[in-house]
Structure formats: structure tokens, C-alpha cells
Design a protein around this motif. Structure first.
Motif, PDB file in Angstrom:
ATOM      1  N   ASP A  85       2.062   1.637  -3.596  1.00 28.05           N
ATOM      2  CA  ASP A  85       0.887   2.136  -4.465  1.00 28.05           C
ATOM      3  C   ASP A  85       0.448   3.523  -4.039  1.00 28.05           C
ATOM      4  OD1 ASP A  85       1.216  -0.392  -5.907  1.00 28.05           O
ATOM      5  OD2 ASP A  85      -0.464  -1.163  -4.671  1.00 28.05           O
ATOM      6  N   ALA A  86       0.953   4.143  -2.853  1.00 29.21           N
ATOM      7  CA  ALA A  86       0.620   5.516  -2.232  1.00 29.21           C
ATOM      8  C   ALA A  86      -0.891   5.394  -1.840  1.00 29.21           C
ATOM      9  CB  ALA A  86       0.776   6.646  -3.464  1.00 29.21           C
ATOM     10  N   ASP A  87      -1.333   4.410  -1.324  1.00 30.26           N
ATOM     11  CA  ASP A  87      -2.618   4.120  -0.561  1.00 30.26           C
ATOM     12  C   ASP A  87      -2.675   4.399   0.766  1.00 30.26           C
ATOM     13  OD1 ASP A  87      -3.712   3.371  -3.082  1.00 30.26           O
ATOM     14  OD2 ASP A  87      -3.592   1.306  -2.919  1.00 30.26           O
ATOM     15  N   LYS A 107       0.948  -1.176   0.177  1.00 23.10           N
ATOM     16  CA  LYS A 107      -0.216   0.077  -0.169  1.00 23.10           C
ATOM     17  C   LYS A 107       1.021   1.298   0.062  1.00 23.10           C
ATOM     18  CE  LYS A 107      -4.361  -1.486   1.738  1.00 23.10           C
ATOM     19  NZ  LYS A 107      -5.022  -1.182   0.403  1.00 23.10           N
ATOM     20  N   PHE A 108       2.049   1.302   0.744  1.00 16.68           N
ATOM     21  CA  PHE A 108       2.882   2.473   0.577  1.00 16.68           C
ATOM     22  C   PHE A 108       3.407   2.551  -0.889  1.00 16.68           C
ATOM     23  CE2 PHE A 108       3.770   1.717   5.470  1.00 16.68           C
ATOM     24  CZ  PHE A 108       3.025   2.844   5.649  1.00 16.68           C
ATOM     25  N   ASP A 144      -0.578   7.249   3.431  1.00 14.31           N
ATOM     26  CA  ASP A 144       0.030   8.379   3.732  1.00 14.31           C
ATOM     27  C   ASP A 144       0.148   8.528   5.206  1.00 14.31           C
ATOM     28  OD1 ASP A 144       1.127  10.929   4.182  1.00 14.31           O
ATOM     29  OD2 ASP A 144       0.428  11.589   2.021  1.00 14.31           O
TER      30      ASP A 144
END
Length: 137
Positions: A15-17, A12-13, A19
Motif C-alpha cells: 500500500d506504499a505506507d 503496508k509495503f 518507505d
């Protein structure tokens, strides 16, 4: 079990999901007698019921001080934790404001033990690198 990042959170990091600075990041106290870390766990619905209300991490920082690639936050204070068996781990997750089945688990941290007595418990994060978590080499 040693502290570890959940593999789904790493994806998820990438994929920028997730923050860490903008998202609502929370921490939950857990007992290893009630929860065993597994990379198969992905969302907060895999955690046991909260012992006390989860704490939202405030004053979140990356690149704390002059050290790059770390995550830090203000110490987490859990208020009036009911007496009971020792608490010996915590889980950091992102609260997506939906169901627990949509709140991705980020970190499992252990290596401490505190026996609650009805008072407050403060998770005091390290004052130097790796702070809460070193996320880059």
C-alpha cells in the motif's frame, strides 16, 4: 523461530505506507526469553521494553550493489548495553514519531547470540545478498 517478515508490514509495503529509504527505520535488541515472535504482533507496543536505546538505521539502501530487491543499511551500534542474559534476536520497525502503537513492525531477525557485558554491541549486516533482507525474488 526463524527470521521472518511481519505480515502487516508486507501489506503496508504493497500500500506504499512504509518507505524503507525515507522512513525512520529502527532496530531493537530482544531476548527470546522475553519475546516470542507472532504474526499477531503488528506494532512496536507488542515488543518488550528496550534493553538499550533503539538504533536508527542510517545509510539505508535498496538494490545494494548490483543485486536488486534487497534492503541494506549501515551496521547498527548499540552503546553501553547493560550486562544481562543473552540477546538473541532483533526487530526492525518504522518509527512514525507517534506512539509505539503506531510504529509498524517490519522484520524479526534471529540466529545470533551475544551476552552483553556493559560494552557496545554492533549488529553487522551481511556484506552480500541478502544483506539485511531480500525483499524481491
Amino acid at each position: 523461530m526463524a527470521s521472518a517478515a511481519y505480515e502487516l508490514s508486507l501489506k503496508k509495503f504493497m500500500d506504499a505506507d512504509i518507505d524503507l529509504l525515507v522512513g525512520v527505520i529502527k532496530v531493537r535488541l530482544v531476548r527470546t526469553s522475553a519475546y516470542v515472535f507472532s504474526q499477531l504482533h503488528d506494532f512496536a507496543d507488542d515488543l518488550p521494553a528496550a534493553i538499550v536505546t533503539d538504533v536508527t538505521l542510517g545509510t539505508k539502501l535498496t538494490n545494494a550493489g548490483s543485486v536488486g530487491g534487497v534492503f541494506d543499511a549501515a551496521d547498527a551500534v548499540f552503546t553501553a548495553v547493560p550486562s544481562g542474559a543473552a540477546i538473541d534476536a532483533c526487530v526492525i520497525y518504522e518509527d512514525t514519531a507517534g506512539a509505539a502503537s503506531t510504529d509498524p513492525l517490519i522484520l524479526y531477525l534471529d540466529g545470533f547470540s551475544v551476552v552483553p557485558n556493559g560494552g557496545d554491541i554492533t549488529l553487522q549486516w551481511a556484506a552480500a545478498s541478502p544483506f539485511i533482507w531480500k525483499i524481491a525474488a
